[in-house]
Design an enzyme around this catalytic site. Structure first.
Site, mmCIF file in Angstrom:
data_model
loop_
_atom_site.group_PDB
_atom_site.id
_atom_site.type_symbol
_atom_site.label_atom_id
_atom_site.label_comp_id
_atom_site.label_asym_id
_atom_site.label_seq_id
_atom_site.Cartn_x
_atom_site.Cartn_y
_atom_site.Cartn_z
ATOM 1 C CE LYS A 120 -3.219 2.709 3.194
ATOM 2 N NZ LYS A 120 -3.831 2.592 4.386
ATOM 3 C CE LYS A 129 -6.526 9.149 7.894
ATOM 4 N NZ LYS A 129 -7.106 8.093 8.680
ATOM 5 C CG ASP A 140 -1.704 5.537 4.926
ATOM 6 O OD1 ASP A 140 -1.410 4.428 5.608
ATOM 7 O OD2 ASP A 140 -3.044 5.780 4.543
ATOM 8 C CG ASP A 166 -9.860 7.553 6.646
ATOM 9 O OD1 ASP A 166 -8.517 7.553 6.337
ATOM 10 O OD2 ASP A 166 -9.860 7.762 7.884
ATOM 11 N NE ARG A 208 -10.619 -1.358 4.524
ATOM 12 C CZ ARG A 208 -11.211 -1.459 5.565
ATOM 13 N NH1 ARG A 208 -12.196 -2.152 5.821
ATOM 14 N NH2 ARG A 208 -10.534 -0.851 6.532
HETATM 15 N N1 BES Z 1 -3.939 4.673 6.850
HETATM 16 C C1 BES Z 1 -5.091 4.479 7.661
HETATM 17 C C2 BES Z 1 -4.816 3.627 9.015
HETATM 18 C C3 BES Z 1 -3.878 3.992 9.905
HETATM 19 C C4 BES Z 1 -4.291 4.584 11.120
HETATM 20 C C5 BES Z 1 -2.488 3.950 9.638
HETATM 21 C C6 BES Z 1 -3.351 4.927 11.926
HETATM 22 C C7 BES Z 1 -1.634 4.252 10.645
HETATM 23 C C8 BES Z 1 -1.894 4.973 11.830
HETATM 24 C C9 BES Z 1 -6.272 3.725 6.944
HETATM 25 O O1 BES Z 1 -6.619 4.390 5.680
HETATM 26 C C10 BES Z 1 -7.693 4.135 7.687
HETATM 27 O O2 BES Z 1 -7.922 5.432 7.575
HETATM 28 N N2 BES Z 1 -8.273 3.300 8.426
HETATM 29 C C11 BES Z 1 -9.565 3.435 8.696
HETATM 30 C C12 BES Z 1 -10.472 2.463 8.480
HETATM 31 C C13 BES Z 1 -11.966 2.744 8.796
HETATM 32 C C14 BES Z 1 -12.217 4.037 7.793
HETATM 33 C C15 BES Z 1 -12.879 1.686 8.518
HETATM 34 C C16 BES Z 1 -9.263 3.334 10.452
HETATM 35 O O3 BES Z 1 -8.373 2.547 10.638
HETATM 36 O O4 BES Z 1 -9.921 4.354 11.176
HETATM 37 ZN ZN ZN Z 2 -4.773 4.881 4.738
HETATM 38 MN MN MN Z 3 -7.602 6.052 5.458
#
Ligand code: BES
Ligand code: ZN
Ligand code: MN
Length: 489
Positions: free
Chosen positions: A254, A266, A277, A336, A340
């Site tokens: 990714k 966010k 990321d 967000d 995936r």
């Molecule tokens: N890149 C983030 C995940 C992340 C969070 C990486 C903190 C490193 C530190 C990912 O793209 C994301 O935003 N995931 C969301 C998913 C949710 C919207 C289902 C999350 O984990 O809040």
């Molecule tokens: Zn992300």
């Molecule tokens: Mn995200």
């Protein structure tokens, strides 16, 4: 690129010890016995070492920890670092001891009196890994951060190749760390692709797929993530063909160069952390670099999806339905949950084009994995327990934390969409597992597959044994070890 140390080897020469400039390192085991080299240091300093070794301070010292004696009388050195380490240390202890040396090393020369110490290459590896410091954007540091290390060894010629190998492996880790630490205005998708393309100079075959190529391939879920950004989305394919006719191992990363969350934006607090990321893509790049540097006898293809998740007038919306390369449609509940969407198309593309013998994806995928495992261990998911165990063993050997978490069709319920084949979020419960279940939808059941959720370990807020604050390069060594153990002929 950051290259914090040069390490050379030299034969034992007792007369050089008194006149060494900079820091001098000696090793003393738990039994407190001094070897030829530490005896010389002890004599020069009129018994200082013996007094330290006989003290409670030394007794309480943990293996691989050290005490520094500053400005010793009888020597020109500015400090003697006494490291508690047996003559035949384990690889992990030796590497940890090296990290202790790298941590306190400044810009002064370091003379490591290793003598006949076992695993000197692991000591070198620890020094290099911990000495790393990302100073590309500090205007006032000059060259001060590079250190010249000399290891005085009983058999320098025997150790030399192993030390070179350890340094190459560290350089692969630094490549990953530099990419992961780099701010997003510098490491744009184009800059990232350029840095990967430059690896053709070390023998990798590198191919960059542009947006029109991706469009033709039908990678709509990947493209949808990047469509709100000024930076073009790209997929970079890196191939190392050292293994004859074997089907390749595929590594998928990714590479979200910045994740604002998109329209599901966010909060401001800590959003700057999302420069990392692209950490999964960074690890894939580092592993590929390592394979080329050591000319591995394996076939490995690294595929990274480079996109930026931004909210503009063209950005995808919550509720959008997009078609993946596989053909399945996805309802985007939350923009967000973009990682995936990128991986779905990459996983399918990797299987479709390369028929890999195994596939490992790495992604800073979910905040939920940090709730589950913190910053110590990455989440490991797999459709093949034997493959997972192979990886877990390699990670243990390299001291990189990893923990097996479950996949189960029961979790698929959370991903059912009213309007499409699947939706991209499954609610708060078991967030890392539902993310992994989403990915599994794009993995053929006969492809052995591991998903590594590295959100908690790719970049950390406190220093670790082998890295300062920031990018760790977690996974580069574990994957290289796994390739050495299982994919090389
Ligand atoms: N890149 C983030 C995940 C992340 C969070 C990486 C903190 C490193 C530190 C990912 O793209 C994301 O935003 N995931 C969301 C998913 C949710 C919207 C289902 C999350 O984990 O809040
Ligand atoms: Zn992300
Ligand atoms: Mn995200």
């Amino acid at each position: 690129m950051t290259d914090p140390v040069s390490i050379r080897v030299t034969a034992v020469s007792l007369d050089d010890i008194a006149l060494a400039e900079g820091r001098v390192v000696v090793f003393v085991g738990e039994d407190g016995k001094l070897d030829q080299l530490s005896r010389r240091v002890n004599r020069l300093t009129r018994g200082t070492l013996e007094r330290l070794v006989g003290s409670e301070r030394f007794e309480k010292l943990k293996v691989a920890d050290s005490v520094s004696l500053e400005y010793p009388a009888g020597m020109t050195a500015t400090a003697i670092q006494v490291v508690k380490l047996d003559r035949k240390p384990s690889v992990l202890d030796a590497r940890k001891a090296g990290a202790g040396i790298g941590k306190v090393a400044g810009s002064e020369d370091v003379l490591v009196l290793a003598g006949n110490l076992g695993n000197p290459a692991a000591v070198a590896s620890g020094i290099a890994l911990r000495k790393y410091d990302f100073s590309a954007h500090k205007t006032r540091n000059g060259e001060a951060n590079t250190v010249d290390v000399t290891m005085m060894l009983s058999k320098p010629d025997v150790a030399e190749a192993g030390i070179e190998d350890a340094l190459d492996s560290a350089r692969a880790v630094f490549f990953t760390r530099d990419l992961t630490n780099e701010p997003s205005n510098v490491l744009t998708t184009s800059e990232f692709a350029d840095r990967l393309s430059a690896m053709s100079e070390i023998g990798l075959e590198v191919e960059v797929l542009e947006e029109d190529d991706l469009e033709k391939l039908g990678m709509r879920t990947l493209l949808a993530v990047g469509q709100g950004s000024e930076s073009p989305s790209k997929v970079v394919v890196m191939r190392w063909n050292g293994g004859g006719d074997d089907a390749p191992l595929a590594l998928i990363g990714k590479g979200v160069v910045f994740d604002t969350g998109g329209i599901s934006i966010k909060p401001a607090l800590n959003m700057e952390d999302m420069t990392m990321d692209m950490g999964g893509a960074g690890v894939v790049a580092g592993v590929m670099r390592g394979l080329a540097l050591r000319k591995a006898k394996a076939n490995v293809v690294g595929i990274v999806g480079l996109v930026e998740n931004m909210p503009d007038g063209k950005a995808q919306r919550p509720g959008d339905v997009v078609r993946s390369m596989k053909g399945d449609t996805v309802e985007v509940i939350n923009t967000d949950a973009e990682g995936r969407l990128v991986l779905a198309d990459l996983l399918w593309y990797a299987q479709d084009r390369f028929r890999p013998s195994g596939m490992v994806d790495l992604a800073t995928l979910t905040g939920a994995v940090i709730i589950a495992l913190g910053h110590e261990k990455a989440g490991v998911f797999a459709n093949d327990d034997e493959f997972a165990d192979t990886f877990l063993k390699a990670a243990r050997m390299e001291g990189e934390g990893a923990w097996h978490l479950p996949l189960d069709p029961a979790y698929d319920e959370a991903l059912k969409s009213r309007v499409a084949d699947i939706k991209n979020t499954g609610g708060r419960a078991a967030g890392s597992i539902t993310a992994a279940q989403f990915l599994q939808n794009f993995v053929k059941s006969d492809t052995p597959w591991i998903h590594l959720d590295i959100a908690g370990v790719a970049s950390v807020g406190t220093e670790t044994t082998y890295a300062p604050k920031g990018a760790t390069g977690w996974g580069v060594r574990a994957l290289d070890r796994m390739i050495r153990n299982k994919f090389e002929n």
